[in-house]
Scaffold this motif. Structure first.
Motif, PDB file in Angstrom:
ATOM      1  N   LEU B  67       0.847  -1.187   0.000  1.00  0.00           N
ATOM      2  CA  LEU B  67       0.000   0.000   0.000  1.00  0.00           C
ATOM      3  C   LEU B  67       0.884   1.240   0.000  1.00  0.00           C
ATOM      4  O   LEU B  67       1.824   1.334   0.766  1.00  0.00           O
ATOM      5  N   GLY B  68       0.581   2.153  -0.890  1.00  0.00           N
ATOM      6  CA  GLY B  68       1.306   3.423  -0.909  1.00  0.00           C
ATOM      7  C   GLY B  68       0.441   4.498  -0.273  1.00  0.00           C
ATOM      8  O   GLY B  68      -0.773   4.474  -0.421  1.00  0.00           O
ATOM      9  N   THR B 215       5.246   8.057   0.638  1.00  0.00           N
ATOM     10  CA  THR B 215       6.171   8.678  -0.283  1.00  0.00           C
ATOM     11  C   THR B 215       5.656  10.002  -0.798  1.00  0.00           C
ATOM     12  O   THR B 215       4.463  10.258  -0.871  1.00  0.00           O
ATOM     13  N   HIS B 216       6.604  10.852  -1.135  1.00  0.00           N
ATOM     14  CA  HIS B 216       6.288  12.109  -1.791  1.00  0.00           C
ATOM     15  C   HIS B 216       6.168  11.882  -3.284  1.00  0.00           C
ATOM     16  O   HIS B 216       5.477  12.581  -3.988  1.00  0.00           O
ATOM     17  N   ILE B 220       6.878   6.582  -7.764  1.00  0.00           N
ATOM     18  CA  ILE B 220       7.295   5.359  -7.086  1.00  0.00           C
ATOM     19  C   ILE B 220       6.063   4.616  -6.604  1.00  0.00           C
ATOM     20  O   ILE B 220       5.934   3.398  -6.772  1.00  0.00           O
ATOM     21  N   ALA B 221       5.132   5.345  -6.041  1.00  0.00           N
ATOM     22  CA  ALA B 221       3.909   4.727  -5.544  1.00  0.00           C
ATOM     23  C   ALA B 221       3.186   4.010  -6.683  1.00  0.00           C
ATOM     24  O   ALA B 221       2.749   2.861  -6.546  1.00  0.00           O
ATOM     25  N   ALA B 222       3.098   4.678  -7.817  1.00  0.00           N
ATOM     26  CA  ALA B 222       2.377   4.086  -8.940  1.00  0.00           C
ATOM     27  C   ALA B 222       3.092   2.836  -9.434  1.00  0.00           C
ATOM     28  O   ALA B 222       2.463   1.879  -9.884  1.00  0.00           O
ATOM     29  N   ALA B 223       4.417   2.843  -9.335  1.00  0.00           N
ATOM     30  CA  ALA B 223       5.189   1.738  -9.902  1.00  0.00           C
ATOM     31  C   ALA B 223       5.133   0.467  -9.062  1.00  0.00           C
ATOM     32  O   ALA B 223       5.098  -0.629  -9.600  1.00  0.00           O
ATOM     33  N   ILE B 224       5.147   0.598  -7.758  1.00  0.00           N
ATOM     34  CA  ILE B 224       5.300  -0.631  -6.977  1.00  0.00           C
ATOM     35  C   ILE B 224       4.120  -0.979  -6.083  1.00  0.00           C
ATOM     36  O   ILE B 224       4.120  -2.042  -5.473  1.00  0.00           O
ATOM     37  N   CYS B 225       3.110  -0.141  -6.005  1.00  0.00           N
ATOM     38  CA  CYS B 225       2.036  -0.437  -5.059  1.00  0.00           C
ATOM     39  C   CYS B 225       0.854  -1.141  -5.707  1.00  0.00           C
ATOM     40  O   CYS B 225       0.614  -1.027  -6.906  1.00  0.00           O
TER      41      CYS B 225
END
Lengths: 272, 402
Positions: B67-68, B215-216, B220-225
């Motif tokens: 979860l991001g 995360t800001h 990154i959130a879109a890529a791994i969550c």
């Protein structure tokens, strides 16, 4: 409460590791290292011996080995004062950790107590070696050392938990403790034998004096290490109710301190 | 990046973290009474305001899920994470966790400078709640992952900040917790180490570990969550598909300039209106158009000799224009209660671009700010396209042939 104790038990290894860290780090960058933990009480001994033994002639009060009498009291006193001073500031000092990592916060003051206990034990062993070397007649009660140490540890742990938690909310506690310790020192028979109080103060003042649990703890140390009934009868002032009372007070202080600590702990991270 | 493509995972229906109706408030002390004396003197005064960092958050993170959590500064992301680690307790609601947790809130928190890297591994692991026995088989992996090599037996105080961070990350990630909580730490370290960390996270995902990542960087959130939670001012704004949420988030962030406010609040600016020639609030203007700026304020107690002002800033943060009542030679002896300050600009001279507006009330000498709203408003200017640069000028062109 049971929940908290279980949690503390789960983190016992952290307590051990932090204690070890404290012991290791304390003298890490000093040349003499561990020797320092012996030098400090020796310096105190010299100062008090000169001041009270030579100048004020306290030696004369039926004391056969005034230097050893002093040592028997100074070591446990230093134990209390070092563990308490470090313990009181422990939570605030490790604020960074408290704000960033979860762990039972009571390991902070307790780890300082642990490291102080280690040094104290080392010092006691050295003292006993000296006693043997100088052929001071020992008492078989010396074997009660672990028990007495446990009693004193209980007392310090309780105070340390209570004060370190309060110190987060009122930083005065730290300074207050410092002053308290100085006054407390003179109200405890460390440099003078307890008979000095008995003979020079009115009965009500003596009764008041005897309410100090550290007085009994120090007298117990003098009893078992210095063998006060033989080597300095004037230092002997123990009573059954005094000892039982001290045990009861120590346990009560620990329970109260731990309870207060657990109650306040939840707000540490916000307040530091 | 691209960790998400490594393998598709099925997340289970077993909750790893359950957040039920959690709210958290902080006391914002006007002036922290640290000493007993101050406490006694200010006994009756309630010296704080309540600030709700989180309001009524419900959330379930399932086992094996990543979860991001994204959101602007002060949205409550880190507070939520801290409560998951039990560093803080919620005022309302409860949080249940299931499994061992390692949190990366700050890398290397708890490192002792005088101990060696190796000694710190043991210490740090036990701070994170792991036992020596759990660590025995992992120690080599930790050292290898940290790329510290022989430096592992040096005192940590001699480490560079990069080494520090690598060791911290290496410990937390190699402890193999069931739940890993990460707070904005991926941004540190060089790129190759970052890639390594992301790969490691991908492996943990495949091993069915639960990860919560604050995360800001929405990318990154879109890529791994698997899912992304968007928090805004302590409330859930959106929860769901990472791509969708981050896209919406980006959109919203473009709308809202990075602004802030501060001041003693002796005078409070309640509302600012940016109005066009028709007296209507607007965000689009043309070069040469008039503008009216209205500052609505109130002062609970009388304030003497205040100064009101405003400024326009371009997107680089440079002030394009600004003025205030003092510079204009205007004296305001005293304000009290509600009022409104109106600045009328006859003509906007700037060319195309977005401009941010700051408004403020402060003392005559400018040393004390009553209330400063920094770049909280904006407007766009469009020009007919007859000029280049920053400013419109009166410019006549004549061709004179001889």
């Amino acid at each position: 409460m049971k929940e908290y104790l279980r949690r503390l038990f789960e983190y016992r290894e952290l307590l051990y590791n932090l204690t070890r860290k404290e012991v290791k780090v304390k003298y890490k960058n000093s040349f003499l290292g561990f020797v320092w933990s012996l030098v400090t009480p020796l310096m105190m001994l010299v100062v008090f011996y000169v001041a009270f033994g030579v100048i004020f002639k306290l030696r004369a009060m039926n004391m056969r080995y005034y230097a050893f009498f002093l040592m028997a009291g100074i070591l446990p006193w230093n134990y209390l004062s070092i563990a308490l001073m470090q313990g009181v500031g422990s939570v605030v000092m490790n604020g960074d950790l408290v704000k960033k990592v979860y762990f039972p916060r009571e390991v902070l003051p307790l780890s300082y107590l642990g490291s102080a206990s280690f040094h104290f034990l080392l010092q006691e062993v050295m003292l006993i070696v000296f006693l043997l070397v100088f052929r001071v007649p020992l008492s078989p009660w010396i074997l009660a050392l672990p028990l007495l140490m446990l009693l004193q540890m209980t007392f310090i742990a309780g105070l340390s938990l209570l004060l370190s938690a309060l110190n987060v909310f009122f930083r005065d506690v730290q300074h207050f403790t410092e002053i308290l310790l100085t006054a407390w020192f003179w109200m405890t028979p460390v440099v003078y034998p307890v008979s000095y109080i008995r003979e020079n103060l009115p009965a009500w003042a003596v009764r008041l004096y005897m309410l100090n649990p550290m007085a009994h703890v120090v007298m117990l140390w003098q009893r078992i290490i210095y063998n006060s009934p033989v080597n300095g009868p004037s230092a002997y002032g123990l009573s059954a109710e005094g000892i039982l009372g001290t045990v009861a007070v120590s346990v009560a202080v620990l329970v109260l301190g731990y309870y207060a600590f657990c109650r306040l702990e939840g707000r540490f991270a916000e307040f530091i | 990046m691209g960790a998400r493509e490594i393998g598709t995972r099925a997340t289970s229906e077993v909750p790893a973290i359950r957040v039920e109706g959690v709210s958290k408030s902080f006391r914002l002390y006007h002036d922290v009474n640290y000493t007993l004396k101050e406490r006694i003197i200010n006994w009756r005064k309630r010296g704080y305001d309540l600030f709700w960092a989180l309001k009524g958050i419900d959330l379930t993170v399932y086992k094996g899920e990543t979860l991001g959590i994204i959101g602007p500064n002060g949205s409550g992301k880190s507070t939520l994470l801290r409560m998951m680690t039990r560093i803080m307790k919620p005022n309302e609601g409860r949080i249940y966790t299931n499994g061992t947790i390692a949190a990366l809130l700050e890398l290397g928190a708890g490192f002792h400078p005088d101990l060696t890297g190796r000694e710190n591994i043991y210490l740090n692991a036990s701070i994170l709640g792991f036992k020596r026995r759990d660590l025995e088989g992992l120690i080599d992996g930790i050292i290898e992952f940290s790329e510290l090599g022989p430096f592992i037996d040096n005192q940590v105080k001699n480490y560079s900040s990069g080494m520090y961070v690598r060791l911290g990350f290496s410990i937390a990630i190699n402890l193999n917790p069931d739940i890993l909580l990460i707070d904005e730490v991926l941004a540190v370290g060089d790129e190759s180490f970052q890639t390594k960390c992301l790969n490691r996270i991908a492996r943990m995902q495949q091993e069915g570990k639960t990860i919560v990542l604050v995360t800001h960087e929405a990318n990154i959130a879109a890529a791994i969550c698997d899912r992304v939670l968007w928090l805004d001012k302590g409330v859930e704004r959106m929860l769901g598909d990472p791509r969708e949420v981050t896209e919406r988030y980006h959109e919203a962030m473009r709308m809202r300039p990075e602004g802030s406010e501060f001041g003693t609040r002796d005078i409070v600016i309640d509302k600012v209106e940016v109005m066009n020639r028709h007296g209507k609030e607007a965000v689009e203007f043309e070069t040469g158009e008039p503008m009216t700026l209205r500052i609505h304020y109130h002062a609970a107690r009388p304030v003497e000799d205040p100064v009101f002002g405003f400024g326009f800033y371009d997107q680089m943060g440079f002030m394009v224009y600004g003025t205030n009542t003092r510079l204009r030679g205007m004296n305001i002896p005293k304000v009290q209660g509600r009022g409104m300050m109106e600045f009328s600009i006859a003509s906007l001279y700037m060319l195309d671009g977005r401009y941010y507006v700051s408004v403020a009330a402060h003392t005559r000498d400018g040393l004390v700010n009553y209330h400063w709203l920094d770049k909280l408003f904006y407007f766009d200017v469009r020009s007919p396209g007859m000029e280049e640069g920053y400013l419109a000028m009166e410019c006549d062109i004549d061709l004179k042939e001889e």
